[in-house]
Design an enzyme around this catalytic site. Sequence first.
Site: not given
Length: 442
Positions: A70, A73-74
């Site tokens: 995650h 993803e950023h």
Amino acid sequence: MSQHLPLVGADQPGAELTAGQDGATIRRTVLPGGVRVLTEHMPGLRSATVGAWVGVGSRDETDGHHGSTHFLEHLLFKGTARRSALDIAEAFDAVGGEANAATGKEHTCYYARVLDADVPMAVDVVSDMMTSARLDPDELETERGVILEELAMAEDDPADLAHERFAAAVLGSHPLGRPIGGTPDAIRGVPREAVWEHYRWHYRPETLVVAAAGGVDHDRLVDQVGEALSAGGWDLTVPASPRPRRSDAPESDGVPTEGVDVTVHRPIEQANVILGTTGLSATDERRFTMTVLNAVLGGSMSSRLFQEIREKRGLAYATYSFAQGHGGLGTFGLYAGCTPGRTDEVVTMLGAELDRLAEDGITVAELDRSVGQLSGGLVLGLEDTGSRMSRLGRSELVLGELMTVDESLERIRSVTREDVRELAADLAARPRSVVRVGPFTE
């Protein structure tokens, strides 16, 4: 009927398959470095959605790397060797396009929707992000705070919280039981070096699937992808096969053998409850039966849960059932939001509806209605380029085959009442877990 695309076994460099559906053309090419490119050309469209899929999700994180998927993803939007974060944002804003990403338990997707003329730009920018993310230490620390705020927002949503706790209750210590976004402790603790290792290991030619749908030309897109990835430093001249698809062999390590009861205190006005158990894997042959079962039980306003709990008794505003399949494992649950004082009654009713389905099956009218509902939903759901792009990516990474719409409709229509009853009996016999989120004592 259009040609079925058996994606399994077509992994040799240069392998190509074609098929048509309603005037659209689907093609697949494997580049020498193992990159897979799939397109669905939709005649008459002036837009396209391009997605870069990587077969890595939260379940693939090892100790010390939890939260990295995650995090990436950023961070891939925060700049590359050639572009700043602002450059990436402005590239899409300047043409009226949209760019975003999504992390799942088994894959990550970076996608953009643009005009057909701007597809080369989208491919170039997304490829640059995939190959050349800087993971700047200062940007990483800034984004660490952003992700913690995102997790806090999810914790404040009682329905989201109930679903997270449900996955953890049913799947236990299995990696699929971990939250997709990571826990606050994991995000606070994961160092840049771990995120970097996760990036360098999983973001490689043999793991990448580029899927595009809409106004796209397959041959041009293949050339654009190859050029953009090579410009980012990936060597596509070395022959390599795509990384094998995830095994779908049944998994049970860490999965509780008995039901788990979880209560989470939140000072809110409504209780959010989920009753459920393990479900089917993503490629289970019974997955079409599951869609029919789910439609009858809690998939619409005419479903049993909605009619019994909301319409007849007025005990909930929202109630539904859901099923999610992964490699080797899945979950199945029944949800309702109700007055805290009626929680036990609602939980009993949820279980009773599942038991009734297992014992008595469904009626002919329910079967016909659910098949019609699913058939219409399937066709309507493929009216936009984003959903068709997602279908390509999921078929390549998860299913290993791409069914035409006609084939999918035929599989739905072939489900029988006995199929549904047998699956319901299987699910009803499994250990049941219950999660309650509301003004209760934990």
